[in-house]
Design a protein around this motif. Structure first.
Motif, mmCIF file in Angstrom:
data_model
loop_
_atom_site.group_PDB
_atom_site.id
_atom_site.type_symbol
_atom_site.label_atom_id
_atom_site.label_comp_id
_atom_site.label_asym_id
_atom_site.label_seq_id
_atom_site.Cartn_x
_atom_site.Cartn_y
_atom_site.Cartn_z
ATOM 1 N N LEU A 37 0.813 -1.567 -0.193
ATOM 2 C CA LEU A 37 0.079 -0.157 0.018
ATOM 3 C C LEU A 37 0.734 1.248 0.045
ATOM 4 C CD1 LEU A 37 -2.758 1.457 -0.221
ATOM 5 C CD2 LEU A 37 -2.705 1.084 2.644
ATOM 6 N N HIS A 38 2.231 1.516 0.743
ATOM 7 C CA HIS A 38 2.972 2.292 0.643
ATOM 8 C C HIS A 38 3.657 2.618 -0.963
ATOM 9 C CE1 HIS A 38 6.052 5.014 1.890
ATOM 10 N NE2 HIS A 38 7.144 4.353 1.432
ATOM 11 N N THR A 39 3.653 1.756 -0.643
ATOM 12 C CA THR A 39 4.121 1.767 -2.922
ATOM 13 C C THR A 39 3.563 2.348 -3.579
ATOM 14 O OG1 THR A 39 5.386 -0.175 -2.008
ATOM 15 C CG2 THR A 39 5.701 0.589 -4.597
ATOM 16 N N TRP A 40 2.497 1.657 -3.269
ATOM 17 C CA TRP A 40 1.100 2.176 -4.688
ATOM 18 C C TRP A 40 0.526 3.514 -4.068
ATOM 19 C CZ3 TRP A 40 -1.195 0.449 -8.159
ATOM 20 C CH2 TRP A 40 -2.495 0.595 -9.024
ATOM 21 N N VAL A 41 1.037 4.070 -3.005
ATOM 22 C CA VAL A 41 0.019 5.073 -2.840
ATOM 23 C C VAL A 41 1.158 6.378 -2.826
ATOM 24 C CG1 VAL A 41 -0.611 6.758 -0.896
ATOM 25 C CG2 VAL A 41 -1.376 4.763 -1.371
ATOM 26 N N ASN A 42 2.763 5.584 -2.622
ATOM 27 C CA ASN A 42 3.693 7.343 -1.914
ATOM 28 C C ASN A 42 4.788 6.566 -2.990
ATOM 29 O OD1 ASN A 42 1.952 8.007 0.112
ATOM 30 N ND2 ASN A 42 2.693 6.253 1.245
ATOM 31 N N VAL A 43 4.768 5.705 -4.204
ATOM 32 C CA VAL A 43 6.204 6.128 -5.302
ATOM 33 C C VAL A 43 5.759 5.598 -5.785
ATOM 34 C CG1 VAL A 43 8.442 4.372 -5.192
ATOM 35 C CG2 VAL A 43 7.127 4.642 -2.785
ATOM 36 N N ARG A 44 6.595 6.778 -7.176
ATOM 37 C CA ARG A 44 6.071 6.460 -8.051
ATOM 38 C C ARG A 44 7.787 6.173 -9.417
ATOM 39 N NH1 ARG A 44 2.700 6.136 -6.747
ATOM 40 N NH2 ARG A 44 0.513 7.089 -7.020
ATOM 41 N N HIS A 45 8.232 6.019 -8.082
ATOM 42 C CA HIS A 45 9.842 5.701 -9.322
ATOM 43 C C HIS A 45 10.029 4.170 -10.083
ATOM 44 C CE1 HIS A 45 11.132 7.966 -6.752
ATOM 45 N NE2 HIS A 45 11.050 7.346 -5.457
ATOM 46 N N MET A 46 10.541 3.909 -10.389
ATOM 47 C CA MET A 46 10.337 2.513 -11.768
ATOM 48 C C MET A 46 10.844 1.339 -11.737
ATOM 49 S SD MET A 46 13.508 1.738 -14.878
ATOM 50 C CE MET A 46 13.365 3.368 -15.508
ATOM 51 N N PRO A 47 9.984 0.109 -11.547
ATOM 52 C CA PRO A 47 9.975 -1.048 -10.772
ATOM 53 C C PRO A 47 11.308 -1.643 -10.888
ATOM 54 C CG PRO A 47 8.130 -0.508 -12.258
ATOM 55 C CD PRO A 47 9.295 0.245 -12.725
ATOM 56 N N PRO A 48 12.000 -1.956 -9.788
ATOM 57 C CA PRO A 48 13.554 -2.574 -10.271
ATOM 58 C C PRO A 48 14.043 -3.612 -11.119
ATOM 59 C CG PRO A 48 12.747 -3.474 -8.092
ATOM 60 C CD PRO A 48 11.994 -2.669 -9.165
ATOM 61 N N ASP A 49 13.090 -4.507 -11.639
ATOM 62 C CA ASP A 49 13.063 -4.961 -13.187
ATOM 63 C C ASP A 49 12.795 -4.281 -14.403
ATOM 64 O OD1 ASP A 49 10.776 -4.433 -12.420
ATOM 65 O OD2 ASP A 49 9.552 -6.280 -13.109
ATOM 66 N N GLN A 50 12.503 -3.335 -14.451
ATOM 67 C CA GLN A 50 12.722 -2.266 -15.716
ATOM 68 C C GLN A 50 14.094 -1.696 -15.936
ATOM 69 O OE1 GLN A 50 10.005 -2.164 -18.008
ATOM 70 N NE2 GLN A 50 8.513 -3.295 -17.626
ATOM 71 N N LEU A 51 14.176 -1.372 -14.988
ATOM 72 C CA LEU A 51 15.376 -0.703 -14.655
ATOM 73 C C LEU A 51 16.629 -1.375 -15.030
ATOM 74 C CD1 LEU A 51 17.324 1.883 -14.092
ATOM 75 C CD2 LEU A 51 17.619 0.763 -11.371
ATOM 76 N N LEU A 52 16.748 -2.754 -15.187
ATOM 77 C CA LEU A 52 17.345 -3.144 -15.209
ATOM 78 C C LEU A 52 17.534 -3.502 -16.344
ATOM 79 C CD1 LEU A 52 19.412 -6.275 -14.252
ATOM 80 C CD2 LEU A 52 17.965 -7.240 -14.301
#
Length: 218
Positions: free
Chosen positions: A20-35
Motif C-alpha cells: 500500500l505504501h508503494t502504491w500510494v507514495n512511490v512513483r519510481h521505476m520498478p527494479p526489473d524495468q531498470l535492469l
C-alpha cells in the motif's frame, strides 16, 4: 521485507502495508524495468553500475553486476533511494549483508507464517556462504554449484555467464517426485572464443534471453 511488526503471523499485515505504501507514495521505476533499461542503454560497466546505484526504484532489490575486465564485479543492495555496494564477497542471497534492523530476509511461502526472522536470515546466510565457498571453474560444463542449500524446492532456472569469455549457459529444473528439483532440460549454451571487448552477438543473445525471462514474469 521491511517489518513493522515482529510476530510471524503478522507478516501478511507487513506485506500488505508495504504494498500500500508503494502504491500510494512511490512513483519510481520498478527494479526489473531498470535492469532492462540498463541492458539496453549502458555501454560500459561503470555506466551500468552508476545507473543501478543511483536511479530511484519502486521497491528494494539486490543486483549483482559483472563486467569484462578484472575486478569489474559488485553487489548493489538497493532501497528506493539509497544503495550499498560491495566489491568483495560478491555472492548474494535474499538478505542484506550484513543484516539490517527492521529488515527481514525473504522466505518461502511454506514458512511464511511460522518461521522466525532469525531462521530466515540463517537460511539466506547459508546459501550466501555456499556460493561464496564454491571453487569450481566457469570454463567447465555443468552446474556443480546448483546443490542444497542453493538448490531448493523453488529452483527452476540456473544460469552461468561470463561477458569477458562470451559464455552463457542455461538449464531448467523441475520438481518430479523428488525431495528437490532435478535438471529437466538439456544444457543451452552459447560460447565464443573469448574477447578483449564484449562480443556484440553475445550481448544481443544475452539481452534476448533476459527479455524472454522478463516477459515470462510479467
Amino acid at each position: 521485507m521491511w517489518r513493522r511488526t515482529r510476530h510471524p503471523w503478522l507478516r501478511l499485515y507487513d506485506l500488505a502495508a508495504n504494498a500500500l505504501h508503494t502504491w500510494v507514495n512511490v512513483r519510481h521505476m520498478p527494479p526489473d524495468q531498470l535492469l532492462r533499461q540498463v541492458f539496453e542503454t549502458s555501454e560500459t560497466y561503470a555506466a551500468a553500475r552508476g545507473a543501478l546505484e543511483n536511479t530511484p526504484v519502486a521497491r528494494p532489490v539486490i543486483y549483482t553486476l559483472i563486467g569484462c575486465a578484472p575486478g569489474e564485479r559488485c553487489v548493489i543492495e538497493r532501497t528506493e533511494n539509497g544503495f550499498v555496494t560491495r566489491e568483495d564477497k560478491t555472492s548474494a542471497a535474499n538478505d542484506w549483508v550484513p543484516s539490517r534492523p527492521n529488515w527481514e530476509a525473504r522466505m518461502s511461502t511454506t514458512y511464511f507464517l511460522t518461521a522466525s526472522s532469525a531462521l530466515a536470515g540463517a537460511r539466506c546466510r547459508e546459501r550466501h556462504d555456499t556460493l561464496a565457498g564454491w571453487e569450481g571453474l566457469l570454463s567447465r560444463d555443468g552446474f556443480d554449484w546448483v546443490k542444497p542449500p542453493v538448490l531448493n524446492s523453488y529452483t527452476r532456472l540456473a544460469v552461468t555467464m561470463s561477458p569477458a569469455r562470451a559464455i552463457l549457459r542455461v538449464a531448467g529444473y523441475e520438481m518430479i517426485n523428488a525431495d528437490s528439483p532435478i535438471q529437466v532440460t538439456q544444457l543451452c549454451e552459447y560460447k565464443s572464443c573469448g574477447w578483449a571487448q564484449p562480443d556484440p552477438l553475445f550481448l544481443t543473445r544475452f539481452r534476448e534471453f533476459f527479455l524472454k525471462i522478463h516477459k515470462a514474469k510479467a
